[in-house]
Scaffold this active site. Structure first.
Site, PDB file in Angstrom:
ATOM      1  N   LEU A 107      46.057  32.640 117.019  1.00 10.34           N
ATOM      2  CA  LEU A 107      45.535  32.093 115.772  1.00 10.34           C
ATOM      3  C   LEU A 107      46.339  30.841 115.457  1.00 10.34           C
ATOM      4  O   LEU A 107      47.561  30.820 115.648  1.00 10.34           O
ATOM      5  CB  LEU A 107      45.672  33.100 114.628  1.00 10.34           C
ATOM      6  CG  LEU A 107      44.857  34.401 114.723  1.00 10.34           C
ATOM      7  CD1 LEU A 107      45.196  35.317 113.547  1.00 10.34           C
ATOM      8  CD2 LEU A 107      43.369  34.115 114.755  1.00 10.34           C
ATOM      9  N   ASP A 108      45.678  29.808 114.952  1.00  7.40           N
ATOM     10  CA  ASP A 108      46.390  28.603 114.529  1.00  7.40           C
ATOM     11  C   ASP A 108      47.425  28.963 113.477  1.00  7.40           C
ATOM     12  O   ASP A 108      47.294  29.967 112.764  1.00  7.40           O
ATOM     13  CB  ASP A 108      45.421  27.577 113.936  1.00  7.40           C
ATOM     14  CG  ASP A 108      44.412  27.093 114.956  1.00  7.40           C
ATOM     15  OD1 ASP A 108      44.689  27.199 116.160  1.00  7.40           O
ATOM     16  OD2 ASP A 108      43.343  26.607 114.533  1.00  7.40           O
ATOM     17  N   GLN A 109      48.423  28.108 113.314  1.00 10.06           N
ATOM     18  CA  GLN A 109      49.472  28.408 112.337  1.00 10.06           C
ATOM     19  C   GLN A 109      48.922  28.524 110.919  1.00 10.06           C
ATOM     20  O   GLN A 109      49.460  29.254 110.093  1.00 10.06           O
ATOM     21  CB  GLN A 109      50.594  27.360 112.414  1.00 10.06           C
ATOM     22  CG  GLN A 109      50.204  25.947 112.045  1.00 10.06           C
ATOM     23  CD  GLN A 109      50.275  25.668 110.549  1.00 10.06           C
ATOM     24  OE1 GLN A 109      50.927  26.412 109.808  1.00 10.06           O
ATOM     25  NE2 GLN A 109      49.593  24.619 110.111  1.00 10.06           N
TER      26      GLN A 109
END
Length: 246
Positions: free
Chosen positions: A109-111
């Site tokens: 997952l993206d930050q």
């Protein structure tokens, strides 16, 4: 071989559970830190059947697990990497032994994306969860910059063509819980797929949370909280967990 049909020495057992090198584990055991049912076992070479074993280390309870399967509610500002560059890694949210034994995220997952993340030290499980051939469904709720219209939902259902893709990508179970939210399920797992699909439909994602993977919902975990998956929950995922995997 199933756990119940093999014997393992205590120092190797602790090492397998992420408590350090074999030398470090010998020292822990020799100092009396390891106990079963309140009885101290201080011989590192003692052999034991690990099947269903529950023990304490320095008074903290643990259960022997040949492999671990973890559900984490990822907060914003964390990277899904063992070598994070700009933010803390998600491993910092877990007990140290889990990181030491090598748990890895089943996908990233993206930050700035939050929500459900599965982690494990079972390589075939990780591959199954991430393989495009498995088409594992993942459900998201996107908060949008602009109000959601029926035309946008229709476009997502029927498929939108993304840059560098040759075929349109469609979502399932597309709905709008509120004026600025889109809930949808995807199975393809392309790079930044939800954000790109919403953009192609004429809107912009301002916030994104993953709420389910396969037939498993995230549930009531708060941001940064984690837990082990139960055997029943593992059955809802597209992977045949070995009988000894707990």
């Amino acid at each position: 071989m199933p756990d119940g049909e093999r014997i393992i020495e205590l120092d190797r057992l602790l090492q397998s559970q992420g408590f350090g090198s074999r030398k470090m584990c010998r020292k822990l055991i020799a100092t009396g830190a390891f106990a079963i049912d309140g009885v101290v076992h201080d011989n590192p070479r003692e052999s034991i059947d690990p099947s269903g074993l529950r023990f304490t280390l320095d008074g903290e309870p643990w259960e022997y697990r040949e492999h671990v399967y973890v559900l984490l509610n990822k907060p914003a500002g964390y990277e899904c990497s063992t070598s994070p560059t700009h933010h803390e890694g998600v491993h910092s949210l877990l007990p140290l032994p889990l990181a030491v034994r090598g748990v890895q995220p089943a996908g990233r997952l993206d930050q700035d994306t939050t929500g459900m993340l599965l982690l494990s030290d079972d390589g075939p499980f990780l591959h199954a969860m991430m393989s495009p051939r498995r088409h594992v469904p993942k459900r998201y709720v996107a908060t949008t910059k602009h109000p959601v219209t029926e035309d946008m939902l229709k476009a997502l259902r029927e498929g939108v063509l993304l840059r560098d893709e040759t075929e349109p990508l469609a979502a399932t179970d597309v709905m709008s819980p509120s004026l600025h939210e889109i809930a949808l399920t995807i199975t393809q797992g392309k790079y930044h797929q939800v954000k790109r699909m919403v953009a192609a439909a004429g809107n912009r994602v301002e916030g994104l949370v993953r709420t389910a993977i396969g037939g498993l919902p995230m549930g009531t975990l708060g941001p940064g909280e984690w837990r082990y998956l139960s055997p029943e929950e593992l059955l809802s995922l597209p992977y045949d967990i070995p009988a000894s995997g707990k």
